[in-house]
Design an enzyme around this catalytic site. Structure first.
Site, PDB file in Angstrom:
ATOM      1  N   LYS A   1      22.314  25.675  55.638  1.00  0.00           N
ATOM      2  CA  LYS A   1      22.170  26.583  56.782  1.00  0.00           C
ATOM      3  C   LYS A   1      22.370  25.816  58.088  1.00  0.00           C
ATOM      4  O   LYS A   1      22.997  26.330  59.028  1.00  0.00           O
ATOM      5  CB  LYS A   1      20.791  27.236  56.767  1.00  0.00           C
TER       6      LYS A   1
ATOM      7  N   HIS B   1      52.361  39.056  24.162  1.00  0.00           N
ATOM      8  CA  HIS B   1      52.046  39.864  25.341  1.00  0.00           C
ATOM      9  C   HIS B   1      50.740  40.633  25.166  1.00  0.00           C
ATOM     10  O   HIS B   1      50.662  41.837  25.409  1.00  0.00           O
ATOM     11  CB  HIS B   1      53.201  40.804  25.677  1.00  0.00           C
TER      12      HIS B   1
END
Length: 501
Positions: A134, A271
């Site tokens: 922070k 695929h």
């Protein structure tokens, strides 16, 4: 920068970094094992308890949870009020925080009791990291050993660490903490059956950057769960190039299909769709039968088998181009044969699929559901004619395959061999025609969902199908049943649908 606090579980590189700071005149605070490690290696280090004027307590649960620590971290250096408060309270600013956490990710997967795992939930470390991140403008925070060297380079070159670098390091903290907290939340909630929490906590760690995604213009990376075991985060690459985005997706399907069977089974995928699936009495037979299902589509595909691959099967596999061969193990001779193709990815799958939650991203959201685990709710013969024992066996086989084919999905089979697979169609009759045209000679047909019309039955009859398995549940089921009776086809309802979108 005058004071650093170092408290790490993973001590990789920390000694070198501490010595670097010491040489630059930085005072070093430390705790517990880190304090002992640095002191034994000649670093001048001060115990945190000297700064807090309070001893560690509760078996180490409380060490750094103190205003003298967090005040020193959170004070904004440009704030006159903050700095006057520190001076009034006799708190020294802390300019560098080096912390990494108790290994909860690793311990979560170990065979430990619930109570033992709870003790690896870090509290003091995350609190310091959050405070430092922070206040990143004033406090340099490091949580990964690989960041020591880049920080040292900047300090050597300019005697400071840039705002941009500090911001990135702070972002890494919150990124880590979201995964860490997510793992803990999942751990505490894992016994809740069918529980979907208010917030979806995902805890995944990057395994590798991928060259690209589904297409070369798409960037991609591969992440693995920090808490859940699964087949795709228990792989050993024995040969070939790194796995691609499409490789991983296709391998996931191929391995799942192969592991759907207790018998010796082989699945070929192209695929993201099975193009050949078969059961055999040997690995060679199962592979040969899967190959014969679709000799064209298997070229350049992914093949997975659920038994150790032997020499004879490896020799047969090497006759065509395959992207991947996956198995739970390989004979030494088989592995040497497969390695002759340097680009063939040979994958040892160390775990069977565990059927965790399935996640699918949509634009702005994520869909979460249970994996499709249940195959059949109840086998119910709904026609005058019942299937033979051999036909029933093939029906179950075909239903196990159809579960992994894109909806609408139809699979036709004979002798534990998926001769025709039709999927991804917007119309069920199209899928049926596709599968039946490819699967000449098939005797049974499986459908992932009910028949809305009798047209599939009629098409099946035209191709000499003798038995059909489907979920049932259509308001027009009687039409299909009547058509089967007229055409001499047996039909089984399972009572459970297997859409795969």
């Amino acid at each position: 920068m005058k004071r650093a606090l170092i408290s790490v579980f993973n001590k990789q590189g920390v000694l070198e970094f501490a010595r670097f700071l010491e040489e630059r005149g930085v005072e070093i605070l430390s705790t517990g094992g880190t304090y002992k490690y640095l002191k034994e290696n000649g670093v001048k280090v001060i115990e945190v308890s000297s700064a807090t004027n309070f001893p560690e307590m509760l078996e180490g649960r409380v060490k750094t949870l103190h205003p003298n620590i967090h005040g020193g971290i959170l004070a904004i250096r440009d704030s006159k009020e903050h700095m006057e408060t520190l001076e009034k309270m006799n708190i020294t600013p802390i300019d560098i925080v080096v912390v990494n956490l108790y290994p909860f990710f690793e311990k979560y997967k170990e065979d430990l009791s619930f109570e033992e795992k709870v003790e690896f939930i870090d509290i003091g470390g995350p609190t310091m990291l959050r405070s430092s991140a922070k206040n990143f403008k004033d406090v340099l925070v490091i949580t990964k050993p690989e960041d020591y060297e880049p920080v040292m380079e900047e300090l050597r070159e300019s005697n400071k660490v840039s705002y941009e670098k500090r911001k990135i390091l702070a972002a890494k903290v919150f990124n880590l903490m979201s995964a860490y907290d997510g793992a803990i939340a999942n751990f505490l909630l894992e016994q809740e059956e069918n529980y979907y929490p208010d917030y979806l906590s995902l805890s995944y760690k990057k395994s590798q950057d991928l060259r690209y995604g589904e297409n070369p213009h798409q960037s991609a990376a591969y992440y693995v769960s920090t808490t859940e075991e699964g087949a795709m985060n228990n792989l050993e690459v024995l040969n070939g190039k790194e796995l691609s985005y499409n490789n991983i997706k296709d391998l996931d399907i191929a391995w799942k299909v192969a592991c759907e069977f207790e018998e010796i089974a082989c699945c070929a995928v192209k695929h993201n769709t099975p193009c050949g699936v078969a059961i055999g009495s040997t690995i060679l037979e199962s592979y040969s039968k899967a190959y014969e299902c679709d000799e064209i589509s298997i070229y350049g595909g992914i093949v997975a088998v659920n038994r150790k691959i032997d020499k004879a099967t490896a020799e047969e596999m090497n006759k065509i181009f395959l992207e991947i061969v996956a198995a739970p193990d390989f004979d030494e001779e088989a592995l040497e044969i497969l390695k002759k193709k340097k680009n063939l990815r040979v994958i040892k799958c160390l775990k069977k699929p565990l059927n965790n939650k399935a996640l699918v991203s949509v634009d702005g959201g994520i869909l979460v559901q249970d994996e499709d685990r249940e195959l059949i709710k109840e086998l119910k013969v709904v026609t005058e004619k019942a299937p033979t024992q051999e036909e029933m066996s093939d029906l179950i086989f075909a239903m196990k395959v159809v579960k992994y084919v894109k909806s609408n999905a139809i699979v036709v089979a004979k002798d534990k061999k998926a001769l025709g697979i039709g999927g991804g169609q917007v119309n069920r009759i199209w899928a049926a025609k596709e599968a039946l045209e490819r699967g000449e000679g098939a005797l049974v047909l499986a459908s992932d969902a009910f028949f809305p019309f009798e047209d599939v039955v009629q098409e099946a009859s035209a191709h000499d199908i003798k038995a059909i398995i489907q979920p049932g549940g259509s308001v027009r089921d009687e039409e299909s049943i009547r058509a089967c009776n007229e055409l001499g086809i047996s039909m089984i309802f399972t009572g459970i649908r297997h859409f795969k979108h």
